[in-house]
Scaffold this motif. Sequence first.
Motif, PDB file in Angstrom:
ATOM      1  N   ILE A  92       0.868  -1.179   0.000  1.00  0.00           N
ATOM      2  CA  ILE A  92       0.000   0.000   0.000  1.00  0.00           C
ATOM      3  C   ILE A  92       0.903   1.227   0.000  1.00  0.00           C
ATOM      4  CG2 ILE A  92      -1.728   1.291   1.302  1.00  0.00           C
ATOM      5  CD1 ILE A  92      -2.655  -1.364   2.457  1.00  0.00           C
ATOM      6  N   GLN A  93       0.770   2.045  -1.021  1.00  0.00           N
ATOM      7  CA  GLN A  93       1.604   3.233  -1.147  1.00  0.00           C
ATOM      8  C   GLN A  93       1.099   4.332  -0.210  1.00  0.00           C
ATOM      9  OE1 GLN A  93       4.374   3.214  -2.946  1.00  0.00           O
ATOM     10  NE2 GLN A  93       3.900   1.090  -3.497  1.00  0.00           N
ATOM     11  N   ILE A  94       2.038   4.961   0.456  1.00  0.00           N
ATOM     12  CA  ILE A  94       1.703   6.075   1.344  1.00  0.00           C
ATOM     13  C   ILE A  94       2.399   7.310   0.814  1.00  0.00           C
ATOM     14  CG2 ILE A  94       1.912   6.981   3.691  1.00  0.00           C
ATOM     15  CD1 ILE A  94       1.837   4.143   4.697  1.00  0.00           C
ATOM     16  N   GLY A  95       1.648   8.400   0.708  1.00  0.00           N
ATOM     17  CA  GLY A  95       2.216   9.644   0.190  1.00  0.00           C
ATOM     18  C   GLY A  95       3.076  10.360   1.210  1.00  0.00           C
ATOM     19  N   THR A  96       3.522  11.535   0.845  1.00  0.00           N
ATOM     20  CA  THR A  96       4.362  12.350   1.714  1.00  0.00           C
ATOM     21  C   THR A  96       3.529  12.955   2.837  1.00  0.00           C
ATOM     22  OG1 THR A  96       5.769  12.911  -0.161  1.00  0.00           O
ATOM     23  CG2 THR A  96       5.931  14.310   1.788  1.00  0.00           C
ATOM     24  N   LEU A  97       4.055  12.869   4.059  1.00  0.00           N
ATOM     25  CA  LEU A  97       3.387  13.463   5.208  1.00  0.00           C
ATOM     26  C   LEU A  97       4.074  14.779   5.536  1.00  0.00           C
ATOM     27  CD1 LEU A  97       3.156  10.238   7.396  1.00  0.00           C
ATOM     28  CD2 LEU A  97       1.348  11.229   5.994  1.00  0.00           C
ATOM     29  N   ALA A  98       3.280  15.829   5.671  1.00  0.00           N
ATOM     30  CA  ALA A  98       3.861  17.143   5.965  1.00  0.00           C
ATOM     31  C   ALA A  98       3.069  17.829   7.070  1.00  0.00           C
ATOM     32  CB  ALA A  98       3.868  18.002   4.700  1.00  0.00           C
ATOM     33  N   PRO A  99       3.274  17.402   8.322  1.00  0.00           N
ATOM     34  CA  PRO A  99       2.541  18.031   9.425  1.00  0.00           C
ATOM     35  C   PRO A  99       3.140  19.386   9.783  1.00  0.00           C
ATOM     36  CG  PRO A  99       4.076  16.467  10.293  1.00  0.00           C
ATOM     37  CD  PRO A  99       4.180  16.373   8.794  1.00  0.00           C
ATOM     38  N   SER A 100       2.419  20.149  10.574  1.00  0.00           N
ATOM     39  CA  SER A 100       2.948  21.428  11.035  1.00  0.00           C
ATOM     40  C   SER A 100       2.471  21.679  12.459  1.00  0.00           C
ATOM     41  CB  SER A 100       2.494  22.575  10.116  1.00  0.00           C
ATOM     42  OG  SER A 100       1.085  22.682  10.147  1.00  0.00           O
ATOM     43  N   ALA A 101       3.243  22.453  13.174  1.00  0.00           N
ATOM     44  CA  ALA A 101       2.918  22.821  14.551  1.00  0.00           C
ATOM     45  C   ALA A 101       3.268  24.291  14.736  1.00  0.00           C
ATOM     46  CB  ALA A 101       3.719  21.957  15.525  1.00  0.00           C
ATOM     47  N   PRO A 102       2.680  24.929  15.734  1.00  0.00           N
ATOM     48  CA  PRO A 102       2.995  26.343  15.965  1.00  0.00           C
ATOM     49  C   PRO A 102       4.490  26.554  16.170  1.00  0.00           C
ATOM     50  CG  PRO A 102       1.142  25.651  17.326  1.00  0.00           C
ATOM     51  CD  PRO A 102       1.692  24.418  16.689  1.00  0.00           C
ATOM     52  N   SER A 103       5.003  27.611  15.575  1.00  0.00           N
ATOM     53  CA  SER A 103       6.412  27.943  15.730  1.00  0.00           C
ATOM     54  C   SER A 103       6.524  29.450  15.918  1.00  0.00           C
ATOM     55  CB  SER A 103       7.199  27.502  14.494  1.00  0.00           C
ATOM     56  OG  SER A 103       8.564  27.784  14.677  1.00  0.00           O
ATOM     57  N   TYR A 104       7.074  29.849  17.026  1.00  0.00           N
ATOM     58  CA  TYR A 104       7.199  31.276  17.334  1.00  0.00           C
ATOM     59  C   TYR A 104       8.327  31.445  18.353  1.00  0.00           C
ATOM     60  CZ  TYR A 104       4.648  29.786  21.446  1.00  0.00           C
ATOM     61  OH  TYR A 104       4.264  29.111  22.573  1.00  0.00           O
ATOM     62  N   ASP A 105       8.682  32.678  18.609  1.00  0.00           N
ATOM     63  CA  ASP A 105       9.695  32.975  19.602  1.00  0.00           C
ATOM     64  C   ASP A 105       9.321  34.308  20.255  1.00  0.00           C
ATOM     65  OD1 ASP A 105      12.698  32.218  20.432  1.00  0.00           O
ATOM     66  OD2 ASP A 105      12.505  34.395  20.325  1.00  0.00           O
ATOM     67  N   ARG A 106       9.072  34.262  21.563  1.00  0.00           N
ATOM     68  CA  ARG A 106       8.746  35.489  22.293  1.00  0.00           C
ATOM     69  C   ARG A 106       9.937  35.842  23.176  1.00  0.00           C
ATOM     70  NH1 ARG A 106       3.348  33.171  23.771  1.00  0.00           N
ATOM     71  NH2 ARG A 106       4.380  32.707  25.734  1.00  0.00           N
ATOM     72  N   GLN A 107      10.369  37.089  23.071  1.00  0.00           N
ATOM     73  CA  GLN A 107      11.557  37.509  23.811  1.00  0.00           C
ATOM     74  C   GLN A 107      11.313  38.873  24.443  1.00  0.00           C
ATOM     75  OE1 GLN A 107      15.267  36.879  21.745  1.00  0.00           O
ATOM     76  NE2 GLN A 107      16.185  38.680  22.698  1.00  0.00           N
ATOM     77  N   PHE A 108      11.753  39.016  25.680  1.00  0.00           N
ATOM     78  CA  PHE A 108      11.594  40.264  26.416  1.00  0.00           C
ATOM     79  C   PHE A 108      12.932  40.578  27.076  1.00  0.00           C
ATOM     80  CE2 PHE A 108      10.331  42.405  30.461  1.00  0.00           C
ATOM     81  CZ  PHE A 108       9.857  43.576  29.898  1.00  0.00           C
ATOM     82  N   ASP A 109      13.505  41.733  26.763  1.00  0.00           N
ATOM     83  CA  ASP A 109      14.805  42.129  27.301  1.00  0.00           C
ATOM     84  C   ASP A 109      14.735  43.545  27.852  1.00  0.00           C
ATOM     85  OD1 ASP A 109      16.494  39.828  26.351  1.00  0.00           O
ATOM     86  OD2 ASP A 109      15.823  40.561  24.414  1.00  0.00           O
TER      87      ASP A 109
END
Length: 200
Positions: free
Chosen positions: A12-29
Motif C-alpha cells: 500500500i503506497q503512502i504519500g508524503t506526510l507534511a505536518p505542522s505545529a505552531p512555531s514562534y519565539d517570544r523575547q523580552f529584554d
Amino acid sequence: MVNNATGLAVPIQIGTLAPSAPSYDRQFDYNINGDYVEGNHRLSVRFMNHHERAPNDANFPLPIFSGSYQADDQSATVSHVWTMSPTMVNELRVGFRHNTGLWAIPSLTPPAGLDQFPNIEMDDLGLNLGPQTESPQGGHQNNYEATDIMTWVHGKHTVKYGVDCRDWIAPSLFLPRARGEYEWSTLDSYVHDYMPDGAN
C-alpha cells in the motif's frame, strides 16, 4: 493487504506526510544602568534581564508532541571606583549572573508497558513520532564574582594587583534519548509488532 485472488501481499503506497505545529519565539529584554559620582568616588549599577519562550517542536512536528523551551538570563553588577590620589585608584566590583535553559516535553500517556512516552521511528517513511528526541534536558548556571583591584602609577610604570574570587554553580540534565527510541525499517514491521530493526 493481501490479494484474495492470488494470496500475495500487495504493498500500500503512502504519500508524503507534511505536518505542522505552531512555531514562534517570544523575547523580552531590558537593561537598567545607573551611575553616581561624588568627589573621588563613582558608584555604578548595571542590571540585565533576558526572558525567552518558544515551542520545543518534535522531529515530526505535531502539536500534541510539542513541548516548551525557556531561556532566562539575569545579571547584576555593582562597582565602586575610588580615586585615592592622582597615582592610586581602587576598584571594587561584585557581580552575579544567572542563566537557565530548559527544553521540556508535554505530558503524554505512555503506551502500555512503558513508563514514559518514547520516540517511535519508521525508516521507510522518514517518520519519527514522539516529543523532540533529545528532550527533556536543561540546566542552570549561577556565577558569583567579587573583584578588588588596586592601580598604582609611578612615573612610566603602572602596577596593578588585587583579588578575583568566583563561585560557579552549574547543575544540568542532558541524557539523550532518555525516554527510549525504537526504530523499525518499515511501517509493516511496526504494524506486525516485529522487533525493532531500524538503522539506528
